[in-house]
Design an enzyme around this catalytic site. Structure first.
Site, short mmCIF file in Angstrom:
data_model
loop_
_atom_site.label_atom_id
_atom_site.label_comp_id
_atom_site.label_asym_id
_atom_site.label_seq_id
_atom_site.Cartn_x
_atom_site.Cartn_y
_atom_site.Cartn_z
N SER A 1 0.86 -1.18 0.00
CA SER A 1 0.00 0.00 0.00
C SER A 1 0.90 1.24 0.00
O SER A 1 1.76 1.38 0.87
CB SER A 1 -0.88 -0.04 1.25
OG SER A 1 -1.70 1.11 1.32
N LYS B 1 -0.94 -0.93 -4.47
CA LYS B 1 -2.19 -0.21 -4.12
C LYS B 1 -1.83 1.24 -3.85
O LYS B 1 -0.95 1.52 -3.04
CB LYS B 1 -2.82 -0.88 -2.90
CG LYS B 1 -3.79 -0.01 -2.08
CD LYS B 1 -4.53 -0.88 -1.08
CE LYS B 1 -4.74 -0.17 0.25
NZ LYS B 1 -5.47 -1.03 1.22
N LYS C 1 -3.05 4.84 -2.41
CA LYS C 1 -4.03 5.57 -1.61
C LYS C 1 -4.47 6.77 -2.44
O LYS C 1 -3.61 7.46 -3.03
CB LYS C 1 -3.39 6.02 -0.30
CG LYS C 1 -3.12 4.87 0.66
CD LYS C 1 -4.43 4.31 1.20
CE LYS C 1 -4.20 3.38 2.37
NZ LYS C 1 -5.48 2.87 2.92
N ASP D 1 -7.25 2.78 -3.08
CA ASP D 1 -8.00 2.77 -1.82
C ASP D 1 -8.31 4.20 -1.41
O ASP D 1 -7.39 5.00 -1.21
CB ASP D 1 -7.17 2.07 -0.72
CG ASP D 1 -7.93 1.92 0.59
OD1 ASP D 1 -9.11 2.35 0.68
OD2 ASP D 1 -7.33 1.38 1.55
N GLU E 1 -11.18 0.49 -3.65
CA GLU E 1 -11.51 0.08 -2.28
C GLU E 1 -12.19 1.22 -1.53
O GLU E 1 -11.66 2.34 -1.50
CB GLU E 1 -10.20 -0.34 -1.59
CG GLU E 1 -10.33 -0.81 -0.16
CD GLU E 1 -8.95 -1.20 0.41
OE1 GLU E 1 -7.97 -1.32 -0.37
OE2 GLU E 1 -8.86 -1.37 1.63
N ASP F 1 -14.00 -2.28 2.39
CA ASP F 1 -13.13 -2.47 3.54
C ASP F 1 -13.93 -2.05 4.78
O ASP F 1 -14.58 -2.88 5.42
CB ASP F 1 -11.84 -1.63 3.35
CG ASP F 1 -10.92 -1.60 4.57
OD1 ASP F 1 -11.27 -2.17 5.62
OD2 ASP F 1 -9.84 -0.98 4.49
N LYS G 1 -10.10 -7.75 7.21
CA LYS G 1 -9.20 -7.39 8.31
C LYS G 1 -9.83 -7.95 9.58
O LYS G 1 -10.97 -7.60 9.91
CB LYS G 1 -9.10 -5.87 8.46
CG LYS G 1 -8.35 -5.15 7.35
CD LYS G 1 -8.43 -3.65 7.56
CE LYS G 1 -7.70 -2.91 6.46
NZ LYS G 1 -8.05 -1.47 6.46
N GLY H 1 -4.41 -4.75 5.71
CA GLY H 1 -3.34 -4.54 6.67
C GLY H 1 -3.59 -3.28 7.48
O GLY H 1 -4.26 -2.35 7.01
C1 NPQ Z 1 -6.58 0.37 4.70
N1 NPQ Z 1 -4.23 0.05 5.50
O1 NPQ Z 1 -6.54 -0.58 3.94
C2 NPQ Z 1 -5.52 0.59 5.76
C3 NPQ Z 1 -5.58 1.91 6.33
C4 NPQ Z 1 -4.56 2.37 7.29
C5 NPQ Z 1 -2.16 -0.73 4.62
O2 NPQ Z 1 -3.50 0.81 3.53
C6 NPQ Z 1 -1.62 3.56 11.19
C7 NPQ Z 1 -2.40 2.52 11.61
C8 NPQ Z 1 -1.75 4.03 9.90
C9 NPQ Z 1 -3.34 1.94 10.75
C10 NPQ Z 1 -2.83 3.94 7.74
C11 NPQ Z 1 -3.37 0.13 4.49
C12 NPQ Z 1 -2.68 3.46 9.04
C13 NPQ Z 1 -3.49 2.41 9.46
C14 NPQ Z 1 -3.75 3.36 6.90
C15 NPQ Z 1 -4.42 1.87 8.57
O3 NPQ Z 1 -7.53 1.11 4.63
MG MG Z 2 -8.65 0.14 3.03
#
Ligand code: NPQ
Ligand code: MG
Length: 370
Positions: free
Chosen positions: A136, A162, A164, A189, A214, A239, A263, A291
């Site tokens: 990500s 991926k 953001k 995402d 996403e 998600d 998750k 994650g």
């Molecule tokens: C998601 N994760 O899929 C999350 C969002 C996310 C890997 O993109 C600190 C703790 C920072 C949790 C940033 C990924 C974070 C976090 C993004 C979760 O939406």
């Molecule tokens: Mg997400």
């Protein structure tokens, strides 16, 4: 299983680079780890709540509070009859707080399986020795910076990228990554940053053949996702909206998603996460493992979950060094784009107590009185 002790370890891990999403920029990862002791084994669990309630309503302090005041007493009340399989039902009267509940269930699963000499991967139903890893990539200040970051991950072997996205950082970065890296598996995402009124704008992503988009809309706008899915060709993946196996069944039934991000923290634990997988698989809906910037403890569990048969897309199961220079366990490493599923008893990882102490701000003994 008898509980001899339950501790909350509050830990702060520096990130190798700031991670920016539509809900803010993270520079460190603040985590609550749960350690349980039973007469036969110890067990570790990880709470994936963030320091602030920006991804979902939970946050580090709320998780520690609800675990101490409302969750642990309900587990203690089960006496020696406590098993990991009973945790979710025992905690059901407490509304919400899925990440806090998941952390407790994971610690107890780890302890129970360690005592029995069985692996979490076998228990959950893993059918692979290694899982393909995606990465990500956060929002950047510029396109050149983004291309640089993506290039490094591609060179490391990540099999899927991926990006953001948020309003103002969507079509351009996707176009730039497609132009530079060709037809690599690519997805985006939005973490709820759009509204249904943005459908025509999001349709501008159609020509880029993304694997999925996403969670473009708010968590409670499941029907909006169904409407959006009829207006764009990029497959819609949920998600934040998928908070249980029941929510997954509902979203699938109304056509709100054709893919689901799983998750465990978001759905209250790995056992419910497996049920989300089962519902999706029965409906022909592809799933992948999300994650939450886990340490090696949560990462071990995620990698095992991602080895279930319905996980047909690469997950955000990156190597430890994607986020951390040093981890609280031996690092998960990328080998030909894959991360190996641990096979040892319990989660199959060993916590580095010396390093953990270095990064721990407090350890609290949770009282085990009812
Ligand atoms: C998601 N994760 O899929 C999350 C969002 C996310 C890997 O993109 C600190 C703790 C920072 C949790 C940033 C990924 C974070 C976090 C993004 C979760 O939406
Ligand atoms: Mg997400």
């Amino acid at each position: 299983m008898k509980l001899s002790a339950l501790e909350l370890h509050r830990v702060r891990l520096p990130l190798v680079a700031p991670f920016r999403t539509s809900f803010g920029t993270q520079v460190t990862r603040e985590v609550v780890l749960v350690r349980v002791e039973t007469p036969d084994a110890e067990g570790w669990g990880e709470c994936v709540a963030m320091e602030e309630p920006l991804y979902s309503p939970e946050y580090v302090d709320s998780a520690a509070e609800v675990i101490t005041r409302f969750l642990v007493p309900r587990l203690v009340a089960l006496g020696d009859g406590l098993t990991a399989g009973k945790v979710a039902t025992a905690l059901e009267p407490v509304k919400g707080h899925p990440m806090a509940k998941a952390a407790l269930e994971l610690a107890l699963l780890d302890a129970e399986l360690r005592a029995a000499g069985r692996s979490f991967a076998d228990e959950i139903g893993a059918v692979k020795d290694a899982v393909p890893s995606g990465v990500s990539v956060g929002i950047m200040d510029s396109i050149p910076q983004l291309l640089d970051a993506v290039g490094q991950y591609v060179d490391q072997g990540y099999v899927r990228i991926k990006l953001k996205i948020e309003p103002g950082w969507d079509v351009e970065p996707v176009a730039a990554v497609r132009e530079r890296f060709g037809d690599i598996p690519l997805q985006v995402d939005a973490n709820t940053a759009y509204t249904l009124g943005d459908a025509r704008h999001l349709a501008k992503l159609d020509p880029f053949d993304l694997l999925l988009i996403e969670q473009p809309l708010p968590e409670d706008d499941v029907r909006g996702h169904a409407a959006l899915a009829t207006q764009i060709s990029t497959p819609v993946c949920l998600d934040e909206s998928i908070v249980s196996a029941r929510a997954a069944a509902d979203a699938i039934a109304i056509g709100a998603c054709s893919i689901v991000n799983i998750k465990a923290g978001r759905v209250g634990g790995y056992l419910e996460a497996r049920r989300v997988h089962d519902v999706c698989r029965a409906n022909g809906i592809a799933v992948w493992c999300g994650g939450m910037l886990e340490t090696g403890i949560g990462r071990a569990a995620n990698v095992a979950l991602a080895a279930l048969p319905g996980f047909t897309l690469p997950g955000d199961t990156s190597a430890s060094d994607r986020y951390y220079q040093q981890d609280v366990t031996a690092p998960f490493v990328l080998e030909q784009g894959h991360v190996r599923v641990p096979t040892g008893p319990g989660l199959g990882v060993t916590v580095d107590r010396a390093f953990l102490t270095e990064i721990t701000s407090s350890v609290t003994q949770v009282p085990l009185s009812v």
